[in-house]
Design an enzyme around this catalytic site. Structure first.
Site, mmCIF file in Angstrom:
data_model
loop_
_atom_site.group_PDB
_atom_site.id
_atom_site.type_symbol
_atom_site.label_atom_id
_atom_site.label_comp_id
_atom_site.label_asym_id
_atom_site.label_seq_id
_atom_site.Cartn_x
_atom_site.Cartn_y
_atom_site.Cartn_z
ATOM 1 N N HIS A 40 0.914 -0.945 0.023
ATOM 2 C CA HIS A 40 0.031 0.047 0.149
ATOM 3 C C HIS A 40 0.992 1.278 0.004
ATOM 4 O O HIS A 40 2.008 1.474 0.597
ATOM 5 C CB HIS A 40 -0.740 0.193 1.358
ATOM 6 N N GLU A 92 -4.155 1.975 -7.136
ATOM 7 C CA GLU A 92 -4.692 3.160 -6.342
ATOM 8 C C GLU A 92 -3.786 4.403 -6.661
ATOM 9 O O GLU A 92 -2.619 4.537 -6.221
ATOM 10 C CB GLU A 92 -4.568 2.955 -4.958
HETATM 11 P P1 PGA Z 1 -9.441 6.063 0.457
HETATM 12 O O1 PGA Z 1 -8.552 4.943 0.814
HETATM 13 O O2 PGA Z 1 -10.765 5.186 -0.016
HETATM 14 O O3 PGA Z 1 -9.694 6.536 1.795
HETATM 15 O O4 PGA Z 1 -8.970 7.004 -0.459
HETATM 16 C C1 PGA Z 1 -8.253 3.786 -0.034
HETATM 17 C C2 PGA Z 1 -6.980 3.045 0.296
HETATM 18 O O5 PGA Z 1 -5.885 3.717 0.544
HETATM 19 O O6 PGA Z 1 -6.797 1.930 0.347
#
Ligand code: PGA
Length: 255
Positions: free
Chosen positions: A94, A168
């Site tokens: 992540h 992401e």
């Molecule tokens: P968020 O986080 O939905 O608060 O943007 C997503 C993540 O970091 O997995």
């Protein structure tokens, strides 16, 4: 069936709240694969309490493991401990962990370990704002490098094993006011990720082995831009997964 992963991050702050949130998020789920990733400390209790619900379409995941099987790693949690707490999925790489210095090499080791123990890695990839500003081709190149390095020397002995890739964009995480990618851009990025995976794993049916998810400020208003039809296979949801009502609405939005 879409895959909706709740990344609770460092929330909530008590077991009571965690139990309540878990119960509300899995309630009435028949349509999707829901995977809840609480902090390590709540895993075992949640597993014991909700064992009978944690089956095929409801899973328990965690947010990190150490890259080694055991050893002198103060404050860390090993894959075997995670497995023993009923976890089947592990978020790896992540961006919030990469920001603490986690390298692609370490991420690669964590993926190898996860697959060795027959659990499912959820590999996070995503570009920072400076790369986005250089245009879509730069984003695709950036993601390709991340995939090549994080998935180096990975071979799947068991063809049934799965790897989830969560795209992401770092600039979209926790940033609900941002102008998100549109569907055309999402599709283009998905296809580019698939192409990289096909080049890396030419002998596999990549659509069976890999599931590609989107994450970054996903809510009930924008989920349909990212997930469904031939878009992404699901979503990794942070902030919106802390509000059970919002999470349930997101689930209802997609088919
Ligand atoms: P968020 O986080 O939905 O608060 O943007 C997503 C993540 O970091 O997995």
């Amino acid at each position: 069936m879409s895959i909706l992963i709740a990344n609770w991050k460092m929330n909530p702050d008590s077991l009571n709240k965690a139990e309540l949130l878990f119960a509300q998020e899995i309630k009435n789920n028949t349509k999707h694969q829901i995977i809840i990733c609480p902090p390590h400390i709540w895993l075992e209790s949640l597993y014991k309490k909700y064992k009978k619900y944690i089956q095929k379409n409801i899973g328990l995941g965690c947010q990190n493991i150490n890259h080694e099987e055991n050893g002198a790693h103060t404050g860390e949690v090993s894959i075997k401990m995670i497995k023993d707490s009923g976890c089947k999925y592990i978020i790896i790489g992540h961006s919030e962990r990469r920001a603490t210095g986690e390298t692609q090499e370490i991420i690669n080791q964590k993926i190898q370990l996860t697959l060795k123990h027959k659990l499912t890695p959820i590999l996070c990839i995503g570009e920072p704002m400076v790369i986005k500003q250089q245009g879509l081709q730069s984003v695709k190149n950036y993601l390709e490098t991340q995939l090549i390095e994080c998935l180096k020397n990975i071979s799947l002995a068991d063809k049934k094993q799965k790897i989830f890739i969560a795209y992401e964009p770092i600039w979209a995480i926790g940033n609900f006011a941002i102008q998100h990618l549109n569907q055309t851009e999402i599709l283009e990025i998905k296809q580019s990720i698939e192409l990289t995976l096909q080049n890396l794993f030419s002998t596999l049916n990549i659509h069976k082995t890999f599931k590609i998810l989107y994450g970054g400020s996903v809510d009930e208003k924008n989920i349909k831009t990212f997930v469904g039809n031939n878009l992404m296979d699901g979503s990794l949801i942070g902030t919106s997964s802390l509000n059970p009502k919002t999470f349930q609405t997101i689930c209802k939005q997609i088919n």
